[in-house]
Design an enzyme around this catalytic site. Sequence first.
Site, PDB file in Angstrom:
ATOM      1  N   ASP A   1      36.919  60.378  34.050  1.00  0.00           N
ATOM      2  CA  ASP A   1      37.541  60.118  32.743  1.00  0.00           C
ATOM      3  C   ASP A   1      39.046  60.371  32.754  1.00  0.00           C
ATOM      4  O   ASP A   1      39.702  60.312  31.717  1.00  0.00           O
ATOM      5  CB  ASP A   1      36.862  60.932  31.627  1.00  0.00           C
ATOM      6  CG  ASP A   1      37.084  62.427  31.780  1.00  0.00           C
ATOM      7  OD1 ASP A   1      37.698  62.851  32.792  1.00  0.00           O
ATOM      8  OD2 ASP A   1      36.642  63.186  30.899  1.00  0.00           O
TER       9      ASP A   1
ATOM     10  N   GLU B   1      51.372  87.846  29.672  1.00  0.00           N
ATOM     11  CA  GLU B   1      52.549  86.979  29.691  1.00  0.00           C
ATOM     12  C   GLU B   1      53.524  87.571  28.677  1.00  0.00           C
ATOM     13  O   GLU B   1      53.244  87.617  27.487  1.00  0.00           O
ATOM     14  CB  GLU B   1      52.185  85.548  29.291  1.00  0.00           C
ATOM     15  CG  GLU B   1      53.350  84.604  29.491  1.00  0.00           C
ATOM     16  CD  GLU B   1      53.332  83.386  28.581  1.00  0.00           C
ATOM     17  OE1 GLU B   1      54.053  82.429  28.879  1.00  0.00           O
ATOM     18  OE2 GLU B   1      52.634  83.382  27.548  1.00  0.00           O
TER      19      GLU B   1
ATOM     20  N   ASP C   1      48.054  85.330  27.005  1.00  0.00           N
ATOM     21  CA  ASP C   1      49.096  84.418  26.546  1.00  0.00           C
ATOM     22  C   ASP C   1      50.041  85.094  25.546  1.00  0.00           C
ATOM     23  O   ASP C   1      49.578  85.742  24.605  1.00  0.00           O
ATOM     24  CB  ASP C   1      48.392  83.230  25.867  1.00  0.00           C
ATOM     25  CG  ASP C   1      49.297  82.059  25.645  1.00  0.00           C
ATOM     26  OD1 ASP C   1      49.824  81.533  26.636  1.00  0.00           O
ATOM     27  OD2 ASP C   1      49.478  81.655  24.476  1.00  0.00           O
TER      28      ASP C   1
ATOM     29  N   ASP D   1      42.052  82.890  30.527  1.00  0.00           N
ATOM     30  CA  ASP D   1      43.255  82.945  29.703  1.00  0.00           C
ATOM     31  C   ASP D   1      42.852  83.431  28.318  1.00  0.00           C
ATOM     32  O   ASP D   1      41.958  82.853  27.691  1.00  0.00           O
ATOM     33  CB  ASP D   1      43.874  81.544  29.618  1.00  0.00           C
ATOM     34  CG  ASP D   1      45.387  81.571  29.671  1.00  0.00           C
ATOM     35  OD1 ASP D   1      45.988  82.284  28.853  1.00  0.00           O
ATOM     36  OD2 ASP D   1      45.964  80.868  30.529  1.00  0.00           O
TER      37      ASP D   1
ATOM     38  N   ASP E   1      38.149  68.739  35.358  1.00  0.00           N
ATOM     39  CA  ASP E   1      37.033  69.400  34.676  1.00  0.00           C
ATOM     40  C   ASP E   1      36.449  70.526  35.532  1.00  0.00           C
ATOM     41  O   ASP E   1      36.869  70.741  36.672  1.00  0.00           O
ATOM     42  CB  ASP E   1      35.954  68.369  34.293  1.00  0.00           C
ATOM     43  CG  ASP E   1      35.612  67.447  35.452  1.00  0.00           C
ATOM     44  OD1 ASP E   1      35.483  67.960  36.585  1.00  0.00           O
ATOM     45  OD2 ASP E   1      35.495  66.222  35.247  1.00  0.00           O
TER      46      ASP E   1
ATOM     47  N   ASP F   1      39.145  65.821  38.829  1.00  0.00           N
ATOM     48  CA  ASP F   1      38.291  65.145  37.854  1.00  0.00           C
ATOM     49  C   ASP F   1      37.011  64.692  38.538  1.00  0.00           C
ATOM     50  O   ASP F   1      37.051  63.875  39.451  1.00  0.00           O
ATOM     51  CB  ASP F   1      39.066  63.944  37.285  1.00  0.00           C
ATOM     52  CG  ASP F   1      38.198  63.084  36.380  1.00  0.00           C
ATOM     53  OD1 ASP F   1      37.183  63.594  35.869  1.00  0.00           O
ATOM     54  OD2 ASP F   1      38.535  61.893  36.200  1.00  0.00           O
TER      55      ASP F   1
ATOM     56  N   HIS G   1      52.113  76.886  34.962  1.00  0.00           N
ATOM     57  CA  HIS G   1      51.998  75.612  34.233  1.00  0.00           C
ATOM     58  C   HIS G   1      53.147  75.394  33.243  1.00  0.00           C
ATOM     59  O   HIS G   1      53.207  74.354  32.602  1.00  0.00           O
ATOM     60  CB  HIS G   1      50.657  75.575  33.497  1.00  0.00           C
ATOM     61  CG  HIS G   1      50.580  76.618  32.426  1.00  0.00           C
ATOM     62  ND1 HIS G   1      50.548  77.974  32.707  1.00  0.00           N
ATOM     63  CD2 HIS G   1      50.574  76.528  31.078  1.00  0.00           C
ATOM     64  CE1 HIS G   1      50.525  78.653  31.577  1.00  0.00           C
ATOM     65  NE2 HIS G   1      50.543  77.799  30.572  1.00  0.00           N
ATOM     66  N   ASP G   2      54.028  76.382  33.096  1.00  0.00           N
ATOM     67  CA  ASP G   2      55.188  76.232  32.202  1.00  0.00           C
ATOM     68  C   ASP G   2      56.504  76.147  32.970  1.00  0.00           C
ATOM     69  O   ASP G   2      57.548  75.883  32.373  1.00  0.00           O
ATOM     70  CB  ASP G   2      55.305  77.450  31.263  1.00  0.00           C
ATOM     71  CG  ASP G   2      54.134  77.595  30.309  1.00  0.00           C
ATOM     72  OD1 ASP G   2      53.552  76.569  29.914  1.00  0.00           O
ATOM     73  OD2 ASP G   2      53.807  78.746  29.956  1.00  0.00           O
TER      74      ASP G   2
HETATM   75  C1  GLC Z   1      52.288  80.364  26.651  1.00  0.00           C
HETATM   76  C2  GLC Z   1      51.612  79.345  27.530  1.00  0.00           C
HETATM   77  C3  GLC Z   1      52.120  77.986  27.158  1.00  0.00           C
HETATM   78  C4  GLC Z   1      51.764  77.729  25.720  1.00  0.00           C
HETATM   79  C5  GLC Z   1      52.257  78.835  24.806  1.00  0.00           C
HETATM   80  C6  GLC Z   1      51.580  78.797  23.481  1.00  0.00           C
HETATM   81  O1  GLC Z   1      53.640  80.435  26.880  1.00  0.00           O
HETATM   82  O2  GLC Z   1      51.795  79.657  28.868  1.00  0.00           O
HETATM   83  O3  GLC Z   1      51.621  76.984  27.992  1.00  0.00           O
HETATM   84  O4  GLC Z   1      52.314  76.509  25.308  1.00  0.00           O
HETATM   85  O5  GLC Z   1      52.011  80.114  25.320  1.00  0.00           O
HETATM   86  O6  GLC Z   1      50.233  79.167  23.610  1.00  0.00           O
END
Ligand code: GLC
Length: 559
Positions: free
Chosen positions: A28, A258, A202, A101, A32, A24, A335-336
């Site tokens: 805030d 993905e 995604d 993404d 960013d 950051d 991130h998941d």
């Molecule tokens: C993918 C992303 C995830 C998101 C989902 C809906 O799995 O990696 O973070 O919540 O799609 O977009």
Amino acid sequence: MTNETHVWWKESVIYQIYPRSFADSDGDGIGDLNGITDHLPYLAKLGIDVIWLSPVYQSPNDDNGYDISDYRAIMEDFGTMEDFDRMLATAHRLGMRVVMDLVANHTSDEHVWFVESRSSRKSPYRDFYIWRDGHDGEPPNNWESVFSGPAWEYDEASDQWYLHLFSRKQPDLNWENPQTREAIYDMMRWWCDKGIDGWRMDVISMISKDQRFPDGQVGPDGYGDFFPYVVNGPRVHEFLREMNQEVLSHYDLLTVGEAGGVTIDEAKHYAAADGSELSMVFQFEHVDASLNEPAPLVGKWGTGKASMPKLRAILNKWQMELEGKAWNSLYWNNHDQPRVVSRFGDDRPKWRVRSAKMLATCLHMMKGTPYVYQGEELGMTNRHFSSIDECRDIEELNIWHQAVEELHMVTPEQMLACFDHVARDNVRTPMQWDASPNAGFTTGNPWIAVNPNYAEINAAACLADPDSVFYYYQRLIALRHSMPIIVYGTFHPLMEESEAIWAYERRLDGQTLTVACNWTDQPQPCPLWDDEPGTFVIGNYDTHEPGILKPYEAYVTVR
Ligand code: GLC
């Protein structure tokens, strides 16, 4: 010998940034773009080739940017388009590429396309989304959304329902409509013309739905499973080949889909070596392996830990079966997915560093393109959840509401224990830069609490310690750049009967790379070097004893 085509994205290591939690710059409490730009020299030092940015587009943040309301604008929290351009130019100057993404299965319900679509059945945008009639006040079918509850939302004004496989603020786009597809392609061209270097796509395996929209098999919470009618749907490969013709083939890009639910046979299409669709896919078999051991309490929520032999069987199979046909991506977390050292390794202080290095070795010496998720190079761990108030992720908030509060399927304690294992917020805590307040992530109030272990686990500490996880990743990445066998060598499993050691060979042009990793906290016999010691390549101990792998030892040689 392998006659693999040589391209930069096979020779690269990708670093994923989750911008909200990276750095950051303006106090805030939210990461960013300028924060990213400030830390690009850090990434250059690590040696990575490509940055994958989780979404930075304008978004009301129902799902942290995976709900886009304007594909051609930057989220205010993250800065401006000028900030983006500066970040991109700086990354390029430092020799790193940037992959964006692409969230094109759905938009935000605040996207102008959806606002229009919803405004009337006659709107020219109506067909951009998936609208159906209900039955006697009930949704068109019984599908459950990924984030709990029905996958359809009723719109009173037009008396129809729209499909949302994720939150109700993420309506699914209708890929059957050629105009929808053209609008997406047009947006992609706009970004490619700006000079970005690729796309992470995604939930791309879900864009084509079975147009009959049949009911799914009903689970314990009373909803139906959409998977068989959506995942690897009837026209997905047709759509991707079209996208490839229309957009991708006109630029020099890395593309990774993905692809939850992707099988090896499907992957051979998505990531076909002829380049007709994508460069590679993220498969889910290995990260899903834990979810069934023991059976989860509800949905994905359990406390299971996959055994090494199970993980090995899955990844070895992907290595062997894609050989020469399609390219693998290699990842432990994103991130998941929870932090790898906690999930598959050993995050106790005594073993954390050793174990993190072992896991990295095991993955990075395989064939495919490795992905590093921010903080993985520091050996960052999962956090502990003591209350739902500590959670930010819509997936956690919704399952809590449904399974704990509404249906009483699990107790709060049980659910929190599951969160400790698989909650996405485990990996979304701020990047730990140093030992100053809030780990040096922000001078303000972080949007999500920092993992309390930041005083010990942080980038500054790693950079000051030649034996750190950071420098180990740096070495692994440098090796990939200097040894073609790591990129292009064929993969051959070894010691497949061992319960403790994951070992394999890579072969290229008469050379052999031998890799062995001890996944336990005990010394284990390992006969691989009995006949020929080979030349040391990398390892996570100062010394190697013949015939033995020390606890969590990783050892690699070439001959
Ligand atoms: C993918 C992303 C995830 C998101 C989902 C809906 O799995 O990696 O973070 O919540 O799609 O977009």
